[in-house]
Design a protein around this motif. Structure first.
Motif, short mmCIF file in Angstrom:
data_model
loop_
_atom_site.label_atom_id
_atom_site.label_comp_id
_atom_site.label_asym_id
_atom_site.label_seq_id
_atom_site.Cartn_x
_atom_site.Cartn_y
_atom_site.Cartn_z
N GLY A 123 1.24 1.11 2.21
CA GLY A 123 2.40 0.69 1.24
C GLY A 123 3.14 -0.71 1.36
N SER A 153 3.19 0.91 -4.49
CA SER A 153 3.82 0.92 -3.24
C SER A 153 4.72 2.09 -3.02
N PHE A 154 5.28 2.29 -4.08
CA PHE A 154 6.49 3.29 -4.16
C PHE A 154 5.74 4.38 -3.80
N ASP A 155 4.56 4.89 -4.59
CA ASP A 155 3.92 6.10 -4.38
C ASP A 155 3.10 6.10 -2.92
N PHE A 157 4.49 4.74 -0.09
CA PHE A 157 5.63 5.28 0.72
C PHE A 157 6.03 6.62 0.68
N GLY A 158 5.87 7.19 -0.69
CA GLY A 158 6.08 8.63 -0.82
C GLY A 158 5.09 9.51 -0.28
N ARG A 174 11.37 5.10 3.56
CA ARG A 174 12.38 5.60 2.67
C ARG A 174 13.33 4.31 2.02
N ARG A 176 12.52 1.18 1.92
CA ARG A 176 11.74 0.58 0.74
C ARG A 176 11.51 1.15 -0.34
N MET A 177 11.49 2.49 -0.50
CA MET A 177 11.42 3.20 -1.60
C MET A 177 12.66 3.05 -2.47
N ARG A 181 12.69 1.43 -6.02
CA ARG A 181 13.34 2.21 -7.17
C ARG A 181 14.11 1.40 -7.79
#
Length: 285
Positions: A123, A153-155, A157-158, A174, A176-177, A181
């Protein structure tokens, strides 16, 4: 005694071949003698790589870990070296190489005790691929903004949060997400405002609607509703405009839309707090 031309040709060819072989052997032994990595133990190589990282010599660390994994393709040192190699490549701004290495690690060692860090590092690699995107945004055509790395990157960290919710890296992932977003939602909002300013009301309304659908909990959702209300009003779609305004009033009663101070066509990048300046430590073995 007379020597035939054919014999002279064979002799010269043979002599040339011998010279090439001798020269090659000389270079080979000279190279072996001058490169201690070829004689060090796996423990020595690994320690050397770690010391290189800690001293900031990431390029040398990369070379050391690559030599270790080529000489010793199996074992715990090799597993950890793959992780440290990805980190060294990441710190050396070799994003493509780091991403390839960390993906290979995740696929090869899915049960490694540090695989949660591998997801976190993946991520981070994509998070920093867009380095400077805040500064580059000025003067750039908003409709051409590529956000694929931010989305990836969002995915990443998800995936970390869904697979390893108790990981020590989960909370940072979390946060960073949330930042990612809001960043992606802000970019889409800027595009919607771009269309609204140019009286492309259908495009503005559609872009704002996509923000509501894709990023419903982002801080930009209120302004997206305001774009929809304004766009539909200008299109003569009074019912749709009233619906958007009613939802906006219900959820964001203090939005500038109701005070006649909107739209202002300005970016809200200053509200976003980038996390890229945080220290990123290496995962210990």
């Amino acid at each position: 005694m007379r020597v035939s031309p054919a014999f002279r040709f064979i002799s010269r060819t043979t002599l040339l071949a011998l010279l090439v072989v001798v020269a090659g052997c000389s270079l080979f032994h000279r190279g072996k003698k001058g490169d201690p990595m070829d004689t060090q133990t796996v423990e020595q190589l690994y320690q050397q790589g770690i010391e290189a990282i800690e001293s900031g010599n990431n390029d040398y660390a990369i070379r050391t870990f690559q030599r270790l994994t080529s000489r010793f393709p199996f074992g715990p040192y090799t597993e950890q070296s793959q992780l440290d190699l990805a980190y060294a490549q990441y710190k050396s701004d070799k994003a493509d190489e780091a991403y390839s290495t960390i993906n290979r690690f995740i696929k090869t060692y899915p049960t490694n005790k540090h695989v949660d860090y591998a997801f976190y590092l993946r991520g981070l690699i994509n998070f920093d691929r867009s380095g400077g995107f805040l500064e580059q945004y000025v003067g750039e055509d908003m409709t051409q903004r590529d956000q694929s790395n931010l989305r990836q990157s969002f995915d990443d960290f998800g995936a970390l949060l869904s697979r390893y919710p108790q990981s020590r890296y989960a909370e940072d992932g979390r946060q960073r997400m949330v930042f990612l977003r809001n960043t992606m939602a802000q970019s889409q909002l800027n595009i919607a405002l771009f269309y609204l300013k140019r009286e492309a009301y259908v495009a503005a309304a559609n872009r704002a609607k996509s923000i509501i659908e894709t990023f419903p909990q982002s801080e930009q959702a209120g302004s997206a509703l305001a774009v929809m209300a304004q766009s539909y009003k200008m299109l003569g779609q009074d019912k749709l405009a009233d619906d958007a305004e009613r939802v906006l009033k219900l959820n964001y009663p203090n939005h500038p839309f109701f005070e006649g101070r909107w739209p202002h066509y300005r970016s809200n990048w200053w509200k976003l707090i980038p996390l890229t300046n945080r220290g990123t430590s290496r995962q210990g073995s």
